[in-house]
Design a protein around this motif. Sequence first.
Motif, mmCIF file in Angstrom:
data_model
loop_
_atom_site.group_PDB
_atom_site.id
_atom_site.type_symbol
_atom_site.label_atom_id
_atom_site.label_comp_id
_atom_site.label_asym_id
_atom_site.label_seq_id
_atom_site.Cartn_x
_atom_site.Cartn_y
_atom_site.Cartn_z
ATOM 1 N N UNK A 75 0.839 -1.197 0.000
ATOM 2 C CA UNK A 75 0.000 0.000 0.000
ATOM 3 C C UNK A 75 0.873 1.246 0.000
ATOM 4 N N UNK A 76 0.549 2.203 -0.835
ATOM 5 C CA UNK A 76 1.330 3.443 -0.823
ATOM 6 C C UNK A 76 0.593 4.564 -1.546
ATOM 7 N N UNK A 77 0.980 5.789 -1.201
ATOM 8 C CA UNK A 77 0.527 6.957 -1.949
ATOM 9 C C UNK A 77 1.667 7.313 -2.894
ATOM 10 N N UNK A 78 1.386 7.291 -4.184
ATOM 11 C CA UNK A 78 2.447 7.480 -5.178
ATOM 12 C C UNK A 78 3.000 8.894 -5.213
ATOM 13 N N UNK A 79 2.366 9.813 -4.507
ATOM 14 C CA UNK A 79 2.937 11.157 -4.460
ATOM 15 C C UNK A 79 3.981 11.269 -3.339
ATOM 16 N N UNK A 81 7.501 10.031 -2.380
ATOM 17 C CA UNK A 81 8.684 9.360 -2.956
ATOM 18 C C UNK A 81 9.309 8.353 -2.008
ATOM 19 N N UNK A 82 9.324 8.713 -0.713
ATOM 20 C CA UNK A 82 9.925 7.792 0.254
ATOM 21 C C UNK A 82 9.127 6.497 0.325
ATOM 22 N N UNK A 83 7.790 6.634 0.219
ATOM 23 C CA UNK A 83 6.933 5.439 0.256
ATOM 24 C C UNK A 83 7.223 4.550 -0.961
ATOM 25 N N UNK A 84 7.498 5.170 -2.089
ATOM 26 C CA UNK A 84 7.816 4.386 -3.299
ATOM 27 C C UNK A 84 9.132 3.632 -3.097
ATOM 28 N N UNK A 85 10.111 4.322 -2.522
ATOM 29 C CA UNK A 85 11.405 3.659 -2.298
ATOM 30 C C UNK A 85 11.254 2.495 -1.316
ATOM 31 N N UNK A 86 10.446 2.725 -0.260
ATOM 32 C CA UNK A 86 10.226 1.663 0.733
ATOM 33 C C UNK A 86 9.495 0.483 0.080
ATOM 34 N N UNK A 87 8.557 0.801 -0.813
ATOM 35 C CA UNK A 87 7.813 -0.266 -1.505
ATOM 36 C C UNK A 87 8.767 -1.115 -2.346
ATOM 37 N N UNK A 88 9.686 -0.444 -3.044
ATOM 38 C CA UNK A 88 10.619 -1.179 -3.902
ATOM 39 C C UNK A 88 11.512 -2.100 -3.051
ATOM 40 N N UNK A 89 11.898 -1.629 -1.863
ATOM 41 C CA UNK A 89 12.727 -2.476 -0.982
ATOM 42 C C UNK A 89 11.956 -3.706 -0.556
ATOM 43 N N UNK A 135 8.449 5.973 -9.618
ATOM 44 C CA UNK A 135 8.373 4.506 -9.593
ATOM 45 C C UNK A 135 9.453 3.916 -10.502
ATOM 46 N N UNK A 136 9.671 4.563 -11.630
ATOM 47 C CA UNK A 136 10.704 4.062 -12.552
ATOM 48 C C UNK A 136 12.073 4.081 -11.858
ATOM 49 N N UNK A 137 12.354 5.185 -11.134
ATOM 50 C CA UNK A 137 13.646 5.268 -10.428
ATOM 51 C C UNK A 137 13.839 4.064 -9.509
ATOM 52 N N UNK A 138 12.766 3.686 -8.806
ATOM 53 C CA UNK A 138 12.874 2.581 -7.850
ATOM 54 C C UNK A 138 12.782 1.210 -8.504
ATOM 55 N N UNK A 139 12.079 1.135 -9.628
ATOM 56 C CA UNK A 139 11.889 -0.171 -10.274
ATOM 57 C C UNK A 139 13.078 -0.573 -11.144
ATOM 58 N N UNK A 140 13.780 0.414 -11.706
ATOM 59 C CA UNK A 140 14.851 0.079 -12.651
ATOM 60 C C UNK A 140 15.931 -0.843 -12.076
ATOM 61 N N UNK A 141 16.404 -0.597 -10.862
ATOM 62 C CA UNK A 141 17.419 -1.527 -10.331
ATOM 63 C C UNK A 141 16.896 -2.960 -10.243
ATOM 64 N N UNK A 142 15.597 -3.118 -9.972
ATOM 65 C CA UNK A 142 15.012 -4.463 -9.877
ATOM 66 C C UNK A 142 14.853 -5.097 -11.257
#
Length: 274
Positions: A75-79, A81-89, A135-142
């Motif tokens: 679960x996250x609010x896409x606005x 950024x920290x939540x997006x990074x935590x989601x990717x982890x 999201x792209x920033x966080x997804x690309x390494x994966x």
Amino acid sequence: MASHDSSTTSTTASATAKARKRIWLTGASSGIGEGLARRLLADGHRVALSARSADKLEAIAADAEQGPGEALVVTLDLTDREAIRAAASQIEARFGGLDLALLNAGTCEYLDAREFEADLVHRVFATNFQAAVDVIESALPLLRMAAADGGERPQLAAVSSASAYLPLPRAEAYGASKAAVSYFLESLRLDLDNQGIDVSVIHPGFVKTPLTERNDFPMPMQVTVEQAVEAIVAGLARHRLDIHFPRRFTLLVKLLGILPAPLRRSIGLRMTRD
Ligand SMILES: NC(=O)c1ccc[n+]([C@@H]2O[C@H](COP(=O)([O-])OP(=O)(O)OC[C@H]3O[C@@H](n4cnc5c(N)ncnc54)[C@H](OP(=O)(O)O)[C@@H]3O)[C@@H](O)[C@H]2O)c1
């Protein structure tokens, strides 16, 4: 998550396991995203489901419990950024990489040019464009991890809109945010090619969802969520660069979009309300 050791389903399960993808899907709680989530899980994939509505994501995950897929609710609010990074982890810890990042979340607000409101444009861009970039920033390494493993090329895909092909009245914010998504992804496609990552841009026409239920204008050739999901899943399976549907509608909009400016203007003016 369903078990995969049942002898009665072992043939199907091992066939599925080969094509089993690790997917991050945003906007999974409603409309096209919910349809995609249910379909991808039913097809046996491992899907990280993101949106703000935790209850809806949990319900989708619960419905998939007995099926072949594996749901991870993120679960996250896409606005945020920290939540997006935590989601990717969280996704990396569970999946160890991504075969597909499917950026579907979006919002729509129409501009009233008589009361021009820049805040509205900022809001729409924050969800439709900036969040996609984050999201792209966080997804690309994966995705790069999957590329390094070899095999089928991992995919980055985003849901833009047929409105990106043709400027329409009141769609300044929505259409521009989607045109930005399309341009950004097409540009990024060129730079990711030699990293082994494929990029698809999805341009739906009108789809019957909670987002379009609010529209008070005719929506020609509107399709159902099921039809949209089928077109997206089929297009992604073929790694298509531009997935657009329904084709009779999107081809017409594309054609209108390349007409000379005076013609585009006169057609567009017929759609204004004043
Ligand atoms: N329906 C159409 O005719 C159509 C046509 C062309 C393109 N599209 C695009 O298709 C995509 C899906 O649209 P839809 O029609 O299925 O709309 P929808 O039913 O309103 O779904 C939008 C999804 O985005 C999520 N979302 C919105 N803001 C978010 C935020 N700040 N953080 C996290 N999640 C957020 C929503 O989840 P929560 O509210 O739970 O956060 C929901 O899951 C959008 O990008 C839309 O622009 C739709």
